[in-house]
Design a protein around this motif. Sequence first.
Motif, PDB file in Angstrom:
ATOM      1  N   VAL A  39     -11.532  -0.133   0.704  1.00  0.00           N
ATOM      2  CA  VAL A  39     -10.640   0.979   1.042  1.00  0.00           C
ATOM      3  C   VAL A  39      -9.718   0.623   2.197  1.00  0.00           C
ATOM      4  CG1 VAL A  39     -10.570   3.361   1.900  1.00  0.00           C
ATOM      5  CG2 VAL A  39     -12.276   2.690   0.196  1.00  0.00           C
ATOM      6  N   TRP A  40     -10.241  -0.087   3.194  1.00  0.00           N
ATOM      7  CA  TRP A  40      -9.528  -0.302   4.454  1.00  0.00           C
ATOM      8  C   TRP A  40      -9.122  -1.761   4.654  1.00  0.00           C
ATOM      9  CZ3 TRP A  40      -7.908   3.900   6.814  1.00  0.00           C
ATOM     10  CH2 TRP A  40      -8.612   5.096   6.610  1.00  0.00           C
ATOM     11  N   ASN A  41      -7.918  -1.925   5.217  1.00  0.00           N
ATOM     12  CA  ASN A  41      -7.409  -3.224   5.650  1.00  0.00           C
ATOM     13  C   ASN A  41      -7.324  -3.234   7.174  1.00  0.00           C
ATOM     14  OD1 ASN A  41      -6.394  -3.849   2.829  1.00  0.00           O
ATOM     15  ND2 ASN A  41      -5.056  -2.131   3.332  1.00  0.00           N
ATOM     16  N   ALA A  93      -3.337   0.554   2.654  1.00  0.00           N
ATOM     17  CA  ALA A  93      -2.242   0.039   1.828  1.00  0.00           C
ATOM     18  C   ALA A  93      -2.779  -0.707   0.616  1.00  0.00           C
ATOM     19  CB  ALA A  93      -1.350  -0.877   2.662  1.00  0.00           C
ATOM     20  N   ASN A  94      -2.210  -0.393  -0.545  1.00  0.00           N
ATOM     21  CA  ASN A  94      -2.567  -1.011  -1.830  1.00  0.00           C
ATOM     22  C   ASN A  94      -3.975  -0.680  -2.293  1.00  0.00           C
ATOM     23  OD1 ASN A  94      -0.039  -2.423  -2.071  1.00  0.00           O
ATOM     24  ND2 ASN A  94      -0.815  -3.905  -0.560  1.00  0.00           N
ATOM     25  N   LYS A  95      -4.660   0.220  -1.579  1.00  0.00           N
ATOM     26  CA  LYS A  95      -6.031   0.568  -1.943  1.00  0.00           C
ATOM     27  C   LYS A  95      -6.202   2.070  -2.166  1.00  0.00           C
ATOM     28  CE  LYS A  95      -7.964  -3.460   0.417  1.00  0.00           C
ATOM     29  NZ  LYS A  95      -8.811  -3.987   1.523  1.00  0.00           N
ATOM     30  N   LYS A  96      -5.751   2.866  -1.228  1.00  0.00           N
ATOM     31  CA  LYS A  96      -5.781   4.320  -1.382  1.00  0.00           C
ATOM     32  C   LYS A  96      -4.417   4.859  -0.961  1.00  0.00           C
ATOM     33  CE  LYS A  96     -10.035   4.959  -2.787  1.00  0.00           C
ATOM     34  NZ  LYS A  96     -10.340   5.564  -4.100  1.00  0.00           N
ATOM     35  N   GLU A  97      -3.635   5.260  -1.965  1.00  0.00           N
ATOM     36  CA  GLU A  97      -2.295   5.791  -1.718  1.00  0.00           C
ATOM     37  C   GLU A  97      -2.140   7.099  -2.478  1.00  0.00           C
ATOM     38  OE1 GLU A  97       0.260   2.551  -2.867  1.00  0.00           O
ATOM     39  OE2 GLU A  97      -0.213   1.396  -1.052  1.00  0.00           O
ATOM     40  N   SER A 124       4.595   3.556   0.275  1.00  0.00           N
ATOM     41  CA  SER A 124       4.031   2.349  -0.328  1.00  0.00           C
ATOM     42  C   SER A 124       5.084   1.302  -0.690  1.00  0.00           C
ATOM     43  CB  SER A 124       3.239   2.720  -1.586  1.00  0.00           C
ATOM     44  OG  SER A 124       4.094   3.359  -2.531  1.00  0.00           O
ATOM     45  N   ASN A 125       6.352   1.675  -0.669  1.00  0.00           N
ATOM     46  CA  ASN A 125       7.424   0.726  -0.990  1.00  0.00           C
ATOM     47  C   ASN A 125       7.984   0.026   0.241  1.00  0.00           C
ATOM     48  OD1 ASN A 125       8.736   2.888   0.161  1.00  0.00           O
ATOM     49  ND2 ASN A 125      10.366   2.992  -1.380  1.00  0.00           N
ATOM     50  N   ILE A 126       7.256   0.057   1.359  1.00  0.00           N
ATOM     51  CA  ILE A 126       7.783  -0.481   2.606  1.00  0.00           C
ATOM     52  C   ILE A 126       8.141  -1.963   2.492  1.00  0.00           C
ATOM     53  CG2 ILE A 126       5.457  -0.924   3.537  1.00  0.00           C
ATOM     54  CD1 ILE A 126       6.645  -0.249   6.320  1.00  0.00           C
ATOM     55  N   LYS A 127       7.378  -2.729   1.736  1.00  0.00           N
ATOM     56  CA  LYS A 127       7.675  -4.159   1.632  1.00  0.00           C
ATOM     57  C   LYS A 127       8.914  -4.426   0.800  1.00  0.00           C
ATOM     58  CE  LYS A 127       3.031  -5.936   2.460  1.00  0.00           C
ATOM     59  NZ  LYS A 127       1.907  -6.778   1.950  1.00  0.00           N
ATOM     60  N   THR A 128       9.319  -3.445   0.013  1.00  0.00           N
ATOM     61  CA  THR A 128      10.517  -3.589  -0.823  1.00  0.00           C
ATOM     62  C   THR A 128      11.766  -3.100  -0.109  1.00  0.00           C
ATOM     63  OG1 THR A 128       9.189  -3.266  -2.812  1.00  0.00           O
ATOM     64  CG2 THR A 128      11.578  -2.977  -3.033  1.00  0.00           C
ATOM     65  N   VAL A 129      11.677  -1.912   0.505  1.00  0.00           N
ATOM     66  CA  VAL A 129      12.875  -1.308   1.102  1.00  0.00           C
ATOM     67  C   VAL A 129      12.881  -1.365   2.625  1.00  0.00           C
ATOM     68  CG1 VAL A 129      13.081   0.226  -0.879  1.00  0.00           C
ATOM     69  CG2 VAL A 129      11.918   1.048   1.182  1.00  0.00           C
ATOM     70  N   GLY A 130      11.716  -1.666   3.244  1.00  0.00           N
ATOM     71  CA  GLY A 130      11.642  -1.723   4.694  1.00  0.00           C
ATOM     72  C   GLY A 130      11.491  -0.357   5.327  1.00  0.00           C
ATOM     73  N   TRP A 131      11.309  -0.401   6.657  1.00  0.00           N
ATOM     74  CA  TRP A 131      11.203   0.837   7.450  1.00  0.00           C
ATOM     75  C   TRP A 131      12.537   1.054   8.145  1.00  0.00           C
ATOM     76  CZ3 TRP A 131      12.035   2.465  12.385  1.00  0.00           C
ATOM     77  CH2 TRP A 131      11.452   3.684  12.764  1.00  0.00           C
ATOM     78  N   GLN A 216       6.986   9.836  -3.335  1.00  0.00           N
ATOM     79  CA  GLN A 216       6.355   8.594  -3.769  1.00  0.00           C
ATOM     80  C   GLN A 216       4.991   8.512  -3.082  1.00  0.00           C
ATOM     81  OE1 GLN A 216       7.371   4.954  -1.869  1.00  0.00           O
ATOM     82  NE2 GLN A 216       8.602   5.945  -0.294  1.00  0.00           N
ATOM     83  N   PRO A 217       4.135   7.585  -3.495  1.00  0.00           N
ATOM     84  CA  PRO A 217       2.838   7.431  -2.819  1.00  0.00           C
ATOM     85  C   PRO A 217       2.988   6.900  -1.393  1.00  0.00           C
ATOM     86  CG  PRO A 217       2.774   6.504  -5.029  1.00  0.00           C
ATOM     87  CD  PRO A 217       4.211   6.794  -4.732  1.00  0.00           C
ATOM     88  N   PHE A 218       2.084   7.361  -0.528  1.00  0.00           N
ATOM     89  CA  PHE A 218       1.994   6.901   0.860  1.00  0.00           C
ATOM     90  C   PHE A 218       0.557   6.455   1.132  1.00  0.00           C
ATOM     91  CE2 PHE A 218       6.074   8.606   1.306  1.00  0.00           C
ATOM     92  CZ  PHE A 218       6.561   8.455   2.596  1.00  0.00           C
ATOM     93  N   TYR A 219       0.395   5.578   2.116  1.00  0.00           N
ATOM     94  CA  TYR A 219      -0.945   5.147   2.516  1.00  0.00           C
ATOM     95  C   TYR A 219      -1.206   5.539   3.970  1.00  0.00           C
ATOM     96  CZ  TYR A 219       1.397   1.008   4.596  1.00  0.00           C
ATOM     97  OH  TYR A 219       2.203   0.161   5.327  1.00  0.00           O
ATOM     98  N   PHE A 220      -2.496   5.528   4.337  1.00  0.00           N
ATOM     99  CA  PHE A 220      -2.928   5.971   5.661  1.00  0.00           C
ATOM    100  C   PHE A 220      -2.941   4.820   6.674  1.00  0.00           C
ATOM    101  CE2 PHE A 220      -5.365   9.038   2.947  1.00  0.00           C
ATOM    102  CZ  PHE A 220      -4.644  10.154   3.316  1.00  0.00           C
ATOM    103  N   ILE A 221      -2.725   5.187   7.935  1.00  0.00           N
ATOM    104  CA  ILE A 221      -2.913   4.284   9.071  1.00  0.00           C
ATOM    105  C   ILE A 221      -3.644   5.058  10.164  1.00  0.00           C
ATOM    106  CG2 ILE A 221      -1.831   2.770  10.779  1.00  0.00           C
ATOM    107  CD1 ILE A 221       0.642   2.732   8.949  1.00  0.00           C
TER     108      ILE A 221
END
Length: 253
Positions: A39-41, A93-97, A124-131, A216-221
């Motif tokens: 679940v967690w990174n 990220a990539n686990k629970k979104e 979840s698209n941060i690696k594609t479009v950036g922050w 869109q999907p989001f992940y937790f921090i």
Amino acid sequence: MKRILFLMMLLSSFCFSQNSKLKLVWEENFNGDKLDEKVWNFELGNGCPNNCGWGNNESQIYTNKNHFLKDGNLVIQIKKENDIYTSTRITTANKKEFKYGRIEARAKIPTGKGIWPAFWMLGSNIKTVGWPKCGEIDILEYVGREPQMVYTSLHTENSHGNTINSKKTKIPNIENGFHLYAIDWNKDKIDFFVDNVLVYTFQPNDKTEDVYPFNQPFYFIVNVAVGGNFGGLEIDDSIFPQEYLIDYIKVYQ
């Protein structure tokens, strides 16, 4: 003032009545003896070379050793040892979104000048479009240099920098014990709650991607930073060690 508080309570009650149809779809209760890495990174280090200071001139180094599970709580320890600040930052990220729903965390925050705990989400698209084009939802931010204040904020392509989509709410007992931090999120708006009281609503008329990237999907921090542009450049070293406790995270849809 009493009338305003009464109206806020009525509005909160109405919102929760609308949520009665929602079902619990995921929860993290931290009941094991270690974090579930399915679940967690862990995000480690100081953000270098690509994002030194984690983009905010923060002073801490993140490790995978500054945490443990105890009595059903995740405990993040924030320390200063040999002039080095250490903490923990974990993501799903990539686990629970998740896309939409009611999201809750019950937490007890650390305190003191220089401390900056948070519970937040990234697109979840941060690696594609950036922050910030991916969008950011800050369900809880607290900075020790401003006691009794809770920040609830959103970052988007058209609102980052000065963070115009933000609310700072005074809650006199926020440093004492556990409190509930939550959002109700749908295709049109995001409502923010502290202890079941509505504190901020974001509902723009313009739903373009630059204004409302929240479809869109989001992940937790979950993390605690030390110092930085928002946490404050002045750090009171006498406050360490500190602990940030998370009892649970729940998602209803």
